[in-house]
Design an enzyme around this catalytic site. Structure first.
Site, short mmCIF file in Angstrom:
data_model
loop_
_atom_site.label_atom_id
_atom_site.label_comp_id
_atom_site.label_asym_id
_atom_site.label_seq_id
_atom_site.Cartn_x
_atom_site.Cartn_y
_atom_site.Cartn_z
N ALA A 71 0.85 -1.19 0.00
CA ALA A 71 0.00 0.00 0.00
C ALA A 71 0.88 1.24 0.00
O ALA A 71 2.03 1.21 0.45
CB ALA A 71 -0.92 0.01 1.22
N ASP A 72 0.32 2.31 -0.52
CA ASP A 72 1.00 3.61 -0.47
C ASP A 72 -0.05 4.69 -0.26
O ASP A 72 -1.11 4.66 -0.89
CB ASP A 72 1.77 3.87 -1.77
CG ASP A 72 2.69 5.07 -1.61
OD1 ASP A 72 3.77 4.90 -1.01
OD2 ASP A 72 2.32 6.18 -2.03
N THR A 73 0.25 5.63 0.63
CA THR A 73 -0.68 6.71 0.95
C THR A 73 -0.04 8.05 0.64
O THR A 73 1.12 8.29 0.99
CB THR A 73 -1.07 6.67 2.45
OG1 THR A 73 -1.66 5.41 2.75
CG2 THR A 73 -2.04 7.78 2.81
#
Length: 193
Positions: A71-73
């Site tokens: 995941a990447d935010t």
């Protein structure tokens, strides 16, 4: 809940680990080094999708019974991505710019098997009330938000006192859109109660 698949969460984030654990999914944590650089012509969720996929691509030796979850935010504000601040000065500038305004938090997730991958994103709108310089400095000094996109964690003090409302998923802002993740896992047939 998960049938015939071992989930490997490729994230050192304690927040992502906690959120995934709350779903009841059993998982292991393993990360591989990745230089998180994205092409300059990407915008909004294209940035976080690119980075989530990049993190998954570091896993080239996936077994048939494994799913890699990355995941990447990012914080998207005034047509630019706010990353993690390098120091207190950068954190202060970010928080001063977000103060009294709204921005988007975008988290992208990549699910990679040994044969395919799936990338999806969730977007939440976050509204900050006007923060004083004293409040911003207190937060930076006491919470050291240098590992967080946009220089803040909604689950910390600043979220309790500074965020007026959100439109969308709270967990997405923390770092993993668990609601959407479960739906996607159901759609590909590897999650059910």
């Amino acid at each position: 809940m998960i049938h015939n698949k071992k989930i490997i969460l490729a994230s050192q984030s304690p927040r992502r680990q906690e959120l995934l654990a709350q779903t009841g999914i059993t998982f292991e944590v393993e990360t591989r080094p990745v230089e998180e650089i994205f092409p300059s012509d990407l915008a909004r969720e294209k940035i976080s999708e690119y980075l989530a996929k990049l993190k998954a691509e570091a896993f080239t030796d996936i077994h048939a019974d494994e799913i890699i979850l990355t995941a990447d935010t990012i914080v998207w504000y005034q047509n630019q991505a706010l990353g993690k601040p390098k120091n207190a000065g950068e954190a202060r500038n970010m928080l001063q710019s977000l103060s009294g305004k709204s921005h988007e938090v975008i988290t992208s997730v990549c699910l990679k098997s040994n044969t395919d991958y799936l990338v999806f994103s969730d977007i939440t709108q976050v509204f900050f009330r006007k923060l004083s310089d004293k409040e911003i400095d207190y937060y930076i000094s006491n919470y050291q938000p240098f590992d967080k996109a946009g220089a803040y964690g909604i689950q910390e003090w600043i979220g309790a006192v500074g965020i007026e409302k959100i439109i969308g998923s709270y967990n997405n802002v923390v770092g993993l859109p668990t609601e959407k993740l479960i739906c996607e896992l159901k759609n590909i047939g590897i999650y059910e109660l």
